[in-house]
Design an enzyme around this catalytic site. Structure first.
Site, PDB file in Angstrom:
ATOM      1  CE  LYS A 113      -1.618  -4.341   3.389  1.00  0.00           C
ATOM      2  NZ  LYS A 113      -1.863  -5.678   2.808  1.00  0.00           N
ATOM      3  CE1 TYR A 123      -3.427  -0.160   5.168  1.00  0.00           C
ATOM      4  CE2 TYR A 123      -4.024  -2.433   5.594  1.00  0.00           C
ATOM      5  CZ  TYR A 123      -3.733  -1.418   4.716  1.00  0.00           C
ATOM      6  OH  TYR A 123      -3.734  -1.676   3.363  1.00  0.00           O
ATOM      7  CB  SER A 162      -0.889  -0.010   1.258  1.00  0.00           C
ATOM      8  OG  SER A 162      -1.495   1.244   1.440  1.00  0.00           O
TER       9      SER A 162
HETATM   10  C1  WQD Z   1      -9.618   9.331   0.988  1.00  0.00           C
HETATM   11  C2  WQD Z   1      -9.771  10.832   1.233  1.00  0.00           C
HETATM   12  C3  WQD Z   1     -10.078  11.373   3.549  1.00  0.00           C
HETATM   13  C4  WQD Z   1     -13.995   9.507   3.999  1.00  0.00           C
HETATM   14  C5  WQD Z   1      -7.213   4.196   2.784  1.00  0.00           C
HETATM   15  C6  WQD Z   1      -6.181   3.392   3.477  1.00  0.00           C
HETATM   16  C7  WQD Z   1      -5.134   2.955   2.484  1.00  0.00           C
HETATM   17  C8  WQD Z   1      -5.792   2.268   1.332  1.00  0.00           C
HETATM   18  C9  WQD Z   1      -6.870   3.133   0.704  1.00  0.00           C
HETATM   19  C10 WQD Z   1      -5.639  -0.082   1.717  1.00  0.00           C
HETATM   20  C11 WQD Z   1      -9.003  11.295   2.470  1.00  0.00           C
HETATM   21  C12 WQD Z   1     -11.308  11.751   2.721  1.00  0.00           C
HETATM   22  C13 WQD Z   1     -12.787   9.946   3.476  1.00  0.00           C
HETATM   23  C14 WQD Z   1     -14.981  10.454   4.359  1.00  0.00           C
HETATM   24  C15 WQD Z   1     -13.527  12.223   3.645  1.00  0.00           C
HETATM   25  N1  WQD Z   1      -6.338   1.026   1.746  1.00  0.00           N
HETATM   26  N2  WQD Z   1     -12.576  11.270   3.302  1.00  0.00           N
HETATM   27  N3  WQD Z   1     -14.710  11.784   4.156  1.00  0.00           N
HETATM   28  O1  WQD Z   1      -7.453   7.052   3.907  1.00  0.00           O
HETATM   29  O2  WQD Z   1      -6.594   7.709   1.596  1.00  0.00           O
HETATM   30  O3  WQD Z   1      -6.593   5.338   2.261  1.00  0.00           O
HETATM   31  O4  WQD Z   1      -7.787   3.473   1.736  1.00  0.00           O
HETATM   32  O5  WQD Z   1      -4.539  -0.254   1.329  1.00  0.00           O
HETATM   33  O6  WQD Z   1      -4.268   2.089   3.157  1.00  0.00           O
HETATM   34  O7  WQD Z   1      -5.555   4.230   4.412  1.00  0.00           O
HETATM   35  O8  WQD Z   1      -8.752   6.459   1.810  1.00  0.00           O
HETATM   36  O9  WQD Z   1     -11.108   6.703   1.139  1.00  0.00           O
HETATM   37  O10 WQD Z   1     -10.536   6.721   3.623  1.00  0.00           O
HETATM   38  O11 WQD Z   1      -9.914   8.682   2.213  1.00  0.00           O
HETATM   39  O12 WQD Z   1     -13.299  13.424   3.477  1.00  0.00           O
HETATM   40  O13 WQD Z   1     -16.099  10.117   4.840  1.00  0.00           O
HETATM   41  O14 WQD Z   1     -11.138  11.112   1.479  1.00  0.00           O
HETATM   42  O15 WQD Z   1      -9.801  12.359   4.524  1.00  0.00           O
HETATM   43  O16 WQD Z   1      -8.513  12.587   2.226  1.00  0.00           O
HETATM   44  P1  WQD Z   1      -7.309   6.745   2.465  1.00  0.00           P
HETATM   45  P2  WQD Z   1     -10.153   7.087   2.226  1.00  0.00           P
END
Ligand code: WQD
Length: 352
Positions: A162, A158, A133
């Site tokens: 990785k 998490y 990741s």
């Molecule tokens: C994306 C953006 C949030 C939800 C995660 C894991 C990573 C990978 C992909 C496995 C960020 C914003 C989110 C919400 C928001 N998974 N957001 N409101 O955190 O980049 O990555 O998933 O490998 O390891 O960490 O993905 O979709 O949670 O967030 O504003 O209700 O959307 O702050 O900027 P993230 P995400």
């Protein structure tokens, strides 16, 4: 009369009932591989097999197994020791949960990998693809990130699993001369197969952005909270590299081909699997609205702990060495995610 008997090469997919695993199973089957799925169903449903079968006409062999259980894992791998490779997806992956339950994450994610590696050595299964990741980069100093970008202390247990996983594999490669491995560092997988027969299973309140958007569009969630509007970006919201899950699945087939044909240059290779484009949260919301005609109710709230401001890939190495590149647009990611969510909620029949 002689019969040409084509024996399909067998691939074991751990965590293959999951979001990325199931999409990868479809691409592998359609590329002519025989697929065995190992999954403990802790975060997936057995009905995913119906979706894979419906798309490909093939129902993969399914072994319900928790890879933390050593003896049972040995027995299942012995049964499938004719496999030419393993794609190891099986892991717990909720960032927030990992902060609350670090012991569970280290035990599950690391011990499962150790057992898989032990089986691969014992039964001489040569090729491993590891689901890594972009979280290994933490908050990068320079963008886009390349595979040479230094990894940083993970923001969550998490992410640490990785990083440790990549280290465990590298250590194993010194001990097991038969093993060849590729780690694929995913960015943000979103969207669903265009048949809408498989997709991201929304269990509980979604942590990730896209399922929260699709559920808000369907009225399942009242309003999307945008985590942070004060980042140093074009519109103040955070930037990520969103990649269509089918593009991501295809990268696994390309990586497997490289190992199976022995064309890799080193016995351990790492690739960023992203589009190379970064989008802000607001850009994703507006792309979704354009792609689906559905407006999204949202409000700006404080940043989410552990989030990075911006991360997106330099995917040139994968483009060149794997002859792979992401094809799908952000709009297609949004529309396919929405079509899946509606099908899953039973409001629309899946695309024929
Ligand atoms: C994306 C953006 C949030 C939800 C995660 C894991 C990573 C990978 C992909 C496995 C960020 C914003 C989110 C919400 C928001 N998974 N957001 N409101 O955190 O980049 O990555 O998933 O490998 O390891 O960490 O993905 O979709 O949670 O967030 O504003 O209700 O959307 O702050 O900027 P993230 P995400």
């Amino acid at each position: 009369m002689s019969y040409l008997c084509i024996v399909k090469q067998k691939i074991i997919i751990t965590g293959g009932m999951g979001y990325i695993g199931s999409h990868t199973a479809v691409e592998l089957i359609e590329s002519g591989f025989a697929v065995v799925i190992i999954d403990n169903l802790s975060n997936a449903r057995e009905e995913v097999l119906d979706g894979i079968h419906s798309i490909t006409g093939v129902r993969p062999v399914f072994e319900k197994l928790d890879l933390v259980e050593h003896e049972k894992t040995l027995a299942v791998f012995e049964k499938h020791k004719d496999a030419i490779g393993v794609i190891h997806f099986a892991a717990l992956k909720a960032v927030g949960e990992s902060v609350a339950k670090p012991g569970l994450y280290f035990k599950n994610n690391i011990l499962s990998l150790v057992h898989v590696l032990e089986c691969m050595e014992r039964f001489q299964i040569p090729n491993l693809i590891f689901s890594s990741s972009c979280t290994v980069y933490g908050e990068p100093d320079k963008l886009p990130v390349t595979e040479e970008t230094p990894t940083k202390k993970a923001n969550s247990p998490y992410g640490a699993t990785k990083q440790i996983g990549e280290e465990v594999i590298q250590a194993e490669l010194h001990a097991n001369s038969q093993l060849k491995a590729i780690s694929l560092r995913y960015f943000n997988p979103v969207g669903a197969h265009n048949s809408a027969k498989i997709g991201e299973l929304p269990l509980g309140v979604p942590n990730n952005l896209m399922p929260y958007i699709t559920q808000t569009a369907l009225g399942i969630r009242e309003e999307l909270s945008v985590f942070g509007a004060d980042y140093n970006t074009k519109d103040g919201t955070a930037i990520r590299d969103y990649i269509h899950v089918v593009d991501l699945a295809k990268a696994h087939v390309s990586a497997l081909d490289r190992l199976a044909h022995d064309t890799q240059e080193k016995n351990y290779e790492i690739y960023n699997i992203g589009t190379g484009k970064g989008y802000t949260v607001l850009e994703v919301i507006h792309a979704f609205e354009r792609a689906t005609g559905q407006s999204i109710q949202y409000k700006m709230v404080t940043r989410r702990a552990g989030d990075v401001e911006a991360v997106y890939a330099n995917a040139n190495l994968a483009n060149e060495k794997l002859a792979w590149s992401a094809q799908e647009s952000l709009e297609t990611m949004c529309s396919s995610a929405y079509t899946w969510e509606k099908m899953y909620r039973g409001t629309e029949k899946s695309a024929t």
